[in-house]
Design an enzyme around this catalytic site. Structure first.
Site, PDB file in Angstrom:
ATOM      1  N   GLU A 138       1.350  -1.615   0.238  1.00 28.31           N
ATOM      2  CA  GLU A 138       0.020  -0.289  -0.014  1.00 28.31           C
ATOM      3  C   GLU A 138       0.610   1.215  -0.006  1.00 28.31           C
ATOM      4  O   GLU A 138       0.953   2.283  -0.497  1.00 28.31           O
ATOM      5  CB  GLU A 138      -1.493  -0.170   1.101  1.00 28.31           C
ATOM      6  CG  GLU A 138      -2.346  -0.897   0.613  1.00 28.31           C
ATOM      7  CD  GLU A 138      -2.971  -0.410  -0.105  1.00 28.31           C
ATOM      8  OE1 GLU A 138      -2.886   1.377  -0.329  1.00 28.31           O
ATOM      9  OE2 GLU A 138      -3.801  -1.548  -0.388  1.00 28.31           O
ATOM     10  N   GLU A 141       2.030   1.226  -3.674  1.00 29.24           N
ATOM     11  CA  GLU A 141       1.271   1.708  -3.955  1.00 29.24           C
ATOM     12  C   GLU A 141       1.190   3.652  -4.132  1.00 29.24           C
ATOM     13  O   GLU A 141       0.562   4.283  -5.367  1.00 29.24           O
ATOM     14  CB  GLU A 141      -0.057   1.043  -4.230  1.00 29.24           C
ATOM     15  CG  GLU A 141       0.169   0.211  -4.929  1.00 29.24           C
ATOM     16  CD  GLU A 141      -0.743  -1.184  -4.173  1.00 29.24           C
ATOM     17  OE1 GLU A 141      -2.139  -0.170  -3.795  1.00 29.24           O
ATOM     18  OE2 GLU A 141      -1.331  -2.030  -4.670  1.00 29.24           O
ATOM     19  N   GLU A 142       0.828   3.973  -3.226  1.00 30.15           N
ATOM     20  CA  GLU A 142       0.572   5.087  -2.684  1.00 30.15           C
ATOM     21  C   GLU A 142       1.644   6.153  -3.208  1.00 30.15           C
ATOM     22  O   GLU A 142       1.387   7.645  -3.283  1.00 30.15           O
ATOM     23  CB  GLU A 142      -0.147   5.995  -1.659  1.00 30.15           C
ATOM     24  CG  GLU A 142      -1.540   4.327  -1.520  1.00 30.15           C
ATOM     25  CD  GLU A 142      -2.766   5.405  -0.934  1.00 30.15           C
ATOM     26  OE1 GLU A 142      -2.344   6.357   0.007  1.00 30.15           O
ATOM     27  OE2 GLU A 142      -3.584   4.467  -0.138  1.00 30.15           O
TER      28      GLU A 142
END
Length: 156
Positions: A138, A141-142
């Site tokens: 995560e 991804e961010e």
């Protein structure tokens, strides 16, 4: 130090008061390292007398030559952006209440992509995925940053 009409005048750094009894300095022009050092020392003395607490110095990347002097005077890194470095200093002999830097992101994908909205990174673990690997994925991804999961601080 300036002398005007036979009177010694101490030079201080230009600063604005913040909302928390501190000051903010935004350096814009290059200055001689010795002049910088003297102005910084004089300013810190003056702000201490005035009861100021935190000092924030925003240093454009082009003026990085003043960072070493500030760090030797007790300043530390708070955060950096592509075009500047923010240093901070806590004046009183009390607990430091300068807030930590908080990670916020703009989504690269999903329903908030392109909205210009900043948010705290969020996400979910995919079916069968280990929570540690899910957290690392995560963040990647961010933010585009590779990380290593250390421990759980909060779980909801």
């Amino acid at each position: 130090m300036l002398v005007q009409n036979g009177v010694k005048k101490v030079q201080l750094l230009p600063a604005i008061n913040d909302d928390h009894r501190g000051v903010i300095i935004e350096l814009e022009e290059p200055m001689d390292p010795n002049v910088w050092y003297n102005m910084l020392r004089n300013s810190l003395r003056q702000w201490k007398l005035q009861g100021k607490k935190g000092v924030w110095i925003k240093i454009p990347i082009e003026l990085v030559n003043v960072v070493e002097t500030a760090v030797k005077e007790g300043f530390w890194y708070h955060h950096a952006e592509p075009y500047y470095l923010m240093l901070v200093y806590w004046i009183p002999k009390t607990e430091n209440t300068i807030p930590a830097n908080l990670l916020v992101v703009q989504e690269n994908s999903g329903r908030m992509k392109g909205t210009g909205i900043w948010k705290i990174p969020t996400g979910g673990v995919e079916e069968g995925e280990d929570i540690f690997k899910g957290a690392e994925r995560e963040v990647k991804e961010e933010t585009g940053i590779d990380t290593e999961f250390l421990e759980v601080l909060v779980f909801r």
